[in-house]
Design a protein around this motif. Sequence first.
Motif: not given
Lengths: 132, 467
Positions: B362-365, B396-400, B458-467
């Motif tokens: 959750h925090n690396l990126a 953070s630009s790597r998406g998939e 997987t489900a949260a990915h649309t809401g940002g990486v680390a939040g």
Amino acid sequence: MTPAPDGSSGSPAATLSTCSRCDATFHEPDLLALHLGRVHQDEIDREERARFDEARARETAWLSRFRSHVAGALGAAAVLLFYVGIILSSYVLRANPAFVALPAPGIVIFAVVTYWLVYKHRRDVETREQDA
Amino acid sequence: MRDPPSSPRRLLVPALAITTVVLVAAGALAHGAGGAQGAAEAAQLPAWVTWAAGAGVVALSFALVGLFLTRDTEPTPVSARPVEPGDVTGLPRGLVGLARLVGLLLLVAVVAATIVPWDPGDGARWLVWGLLWGVLPILAYTVGNLWLVASPFRALAGLAERLRGEGRRLAYPERLGAWPSVVLLLGLIVFELLEPSSDWLGRVAIVYTTFTLVGMATFGSRAWLARVEVFDRVFTWWSALAPARLTREGLTWQAPGADATDRRAAGLGDAAFLIALLYGTNADGFLATGLGAGVVDRLAALGTPTAAVLVTLAGYAAFLYVFWACAWLIHHVTDTTASRSETASVFAVTLVPIAIGYHLAHNLAYAVDNLPLIVDALADPLGLTAGAASPWTFLSSRGELLVGLQIALVVLGHVAAVLLAHRRAFTAFPSKVQAVKSELGLTAAMLVYTLASLWIVTAAHTGGVAG
């Protein structure tokens, strides 16, 4: 957790085995024997050593059966994984569901037979190793 | 004859087998997750394939451990010691003093953000969420407990002891144990979810510093830092498997996790604290999932903050319940005479790799890509000059690919936890049968955590990486 009045069929707490050297308690005499053999290995007498060896033999037999079951489960899992591959590719390629549904009973039987064969084989191997 | 329990040669085959499985699975999982969210050529794979595969890898690692590592390893039962933060008395005094001064100055900077008459910018937020919550934990589990050296609250301990004087010598109520720090950590998690401004961060920092000073002055700094001070406990857990150890003799190095096999949580409260830490790294992700957001929307009448608090507490209660059920299961199947909370304390340590996996996922990126901003905040926390730094984007630009990495980190954390659970079980019980049965119970709990966290990633990915 009250002990039975006659003391013969009490709850486990009523039949605790206590280590004479460090006051650790166990529900099973076997566990006490293993504790003595592994924690106080340098202080035990001949009788305790014999009980430890017996308990360890039972432990080894249990583990041998456990490993055979694990090996059987891994064998069955390999068969099922192959089938999961078929399910996923038929999903991606939008194949007719019958391709997936029809072989299912056969695959399940195949997996069960694999489990049994691997288990049997492992038992034979482990028994031979213990005899040797 | 037999090899010693953890001889490298014995571990080589299973380690290779597990690494291969994880690498192959991580590739497949990343593909599955990509299919779940991106544009795949054919029909998309449903996301549950990813979750099931992750759980399968964890179950498989237990099977491999059972197959390869139970034959010749002898149990070596030991009585466990609590996980400890370390000891700075072995370090040069000047070095510790300098680090404490830096820590104190940074605390002052966070506090000052609410006082200064000009707009301080986001410096305080980067210091707290970027440095303290993102970078410092990563350093804690990869290197060692840096917080112990730089803690501003430890720097204030001398002042508190002077305030304490001779008159008011109250003893800390031992009955409370670590529970006050659990409450504080939950408060911190909720506070993070509310995304406070620098202004609010400063106010809370003032309140918490005062609270800590009063606590230390009332009950003594040693008791307060060991029981209640929340960051001390956070970094004690983050550094529980770290290679660098601070001891009375100074800095010593060891293999990561080498001394974790005879460690335990200092009571049930401490174990509950670790679960809160484990859950806390997932909490923001959970609110970003459809379910989390839906529940918050449903509770909108209560106001968003209250709803966030309720959802967070419910999620924490679920994680705690799974762990408690797992402790009950271990207690039941191993037929041990140790109490259930003792069993829970002993096996809590095995959850640390899971927490590390979650935190990295959750925090690396977030931590890596925002390093320029964090360094900027360190250099100029009060926004005296217009900040020219902009975040990097190479993670953070790597998406998939990033989702694949996150999934791999979560799964790897659980696999490491299964291995640690194996080593822990062989030092907790005199019998291999008990040890294997206890691992079965732990693996069951880890499967539940794997499913939950993979679902969140997987489900949260649309809401940002680390939040």
